[in-house]
Design a protein around this motif. Sequence first.
Motif, short mmCIF file in Angstrom:
data_model
loop_
_atom_site.label_atom_id
_atom_site.label_comp_id
_atom_site.label_asym_id
_atom_site.label_seq_id
_atom_site.Cartn_x
_atom_site.Cartn_y
_atom_site.Cartn_z
N UNK A 35 0.83 -1.19 0.00
CA UNK A 35 0.00 0.00 0.00
C UNK A 35 0.87 1.24 0.00
N UNK A 36 0.54 2.18 -0.88
CA UNK A 36 1.24 3.47 -0.94
C UNK A 36 0.33 4.51 -0.29
N UNK A 37 0.89 5.27 0.63
CA UNK A 37 0.13 6.27 1.35
C UNK A 37 0.60 7.67 0.98
N UNK A 38 -0.35 8.61 0.92
CA UNK A 38 -0.02 10.03 0.78
C UNK A 38 -0.24 10.67 2.13
N UNK A 39 0.81 11.23 2.71
CA UNK A 39 0.75 11.81 4.05
C UNK A 39 0.38 13.29 3.96
N UNK B 87 0.32 18.19 -4.09
CA UNK B 87 -0.31 18.29 -5.42
C UNK B 87 -0.08 17.05 -6.26
N UNK B 88 1.04 16.37 -6.07
CA UNK B 88 1.32 15.18 -6.87
C UNK B 88 0.42 14.00 -6.53
N UNK B 89 -0.12 13.97 -5.30
CA UNK B 89 -0.97 12.86 -4.87
C UNK B 89 -2.45 13.19 -4.85
N UNK B 90 -2.82 14.47 -4.91
CA UNK B 90 -4.23 14.85 -4.75
C UNK B 90 -5.11 14.29 -5.86
N UNK B 91 -4.55 14.09 -7.08
CA UNK B 91 -5.34 13.52 -8.18
C UNK B 91 -5.70 12.06 -7.93
N UNK B 92 -4.92 11.37 -7.08
CA UNK B 92 -5.17 9.96 -6.78
C UNK B 92 -6.14 9.76 -5.63
N UNK C 262 -14.56 14.11 1.54
CA UNK C 262 -14.60 15.20 0.57
C UNK C 262 -13.19 15.50 0.07
N UNK C 263 -13.08 15.82 -1.22
CA UNK C 263 -11.78 16.16 -1.82
C UNK C 263 -11.94 17.47 -2.58
N UNK C 264 -11.04 18.41 -2.33
CA UNK C 264 -11.00 19.66 -3.07
C UNK C 264 -9.63 19.73 -3.76
N UNK C 265 -9.61 19.30 -5.04
CA UNK C 265 -8.31 19.23 -5.74
C UNK C 265 -7.72 20.59 -6.05
N UNK C 266 -8.55 21.62 -6.16
CA UNK C 266 -7.99 22.95 -6.44
C UNK C 266 -7.23 23.49 -5.22
N UNK C 267 -7.75 23.23 -4.03
CA UNK C 267 -7.09 23.67 -2.80
C UNK C 267 -6.09 22.65 -2.28
N UNK C 268 -6.21 21.40 -2.74
CA UNK C 268 -5.33 20.33 -2.26
C UNK C 268 -5.71 19.83 -0.87
N UNK C 269 -7.01 19.94 -0.53
CA UNK C 269 -7.45 19.51 0.80
C UNK C 269 -8.32 18.27 0.71
#
Length: 164
Positions: free
Chosen positions: A48-52, A87-92, A120-127
């Motif tokens: 498993x790959x995690x985005x912290x 930003x590199x992980x938010x699309x995933x 909830x995911x906000x890709x523009x803010x990265x949250x």
Amino acid sequence: MEVTNLAVHFSQTLHALNGERHRSWIGLSLGSILLFLWMMWFFMGRITHLAYSESVEVTLEAQPVWRMKEGRVTPYRQYQLDAVISKEHIEDVHEGQPAIITLSGATTLPLKPIKSYVTQVDSTQGTVSATFEVDTLLGNSIDIGFAVEVDSQSPASYLFHLTQ
């Protein structure tokens, strides 16, 4: 006299060879089982790959929810967590993905990571937002870690992508 002595040595040699043959079958069987188990893990296991999170903000939601814990009614408090992901992980990251929340800094906190899900995911803010429940009131001195499961693959595919 030498002929009988040779016969004794020959029978002892045959006996020793039969003992070795039995041990080699045991070793071959154990080796085959270990190889089979390793190959099962290699092709069917998961890495498993995690985005912290880079930063986390936690707010107390509503009144406590009362639940049974170890034969007692215990108040569980719901918290809303908002975290910033790179930003590199938010699309995933997508809604419903598993998330892991770790709390540290007080002796009354749960020792195991808390399993949660992205709400909830906000890709523009990265949250990324998630909710979780604990049976303790969180204070300001508590460190909170947040990670989202962005990818899961077998060791074989992981090794294949490393070599590409």
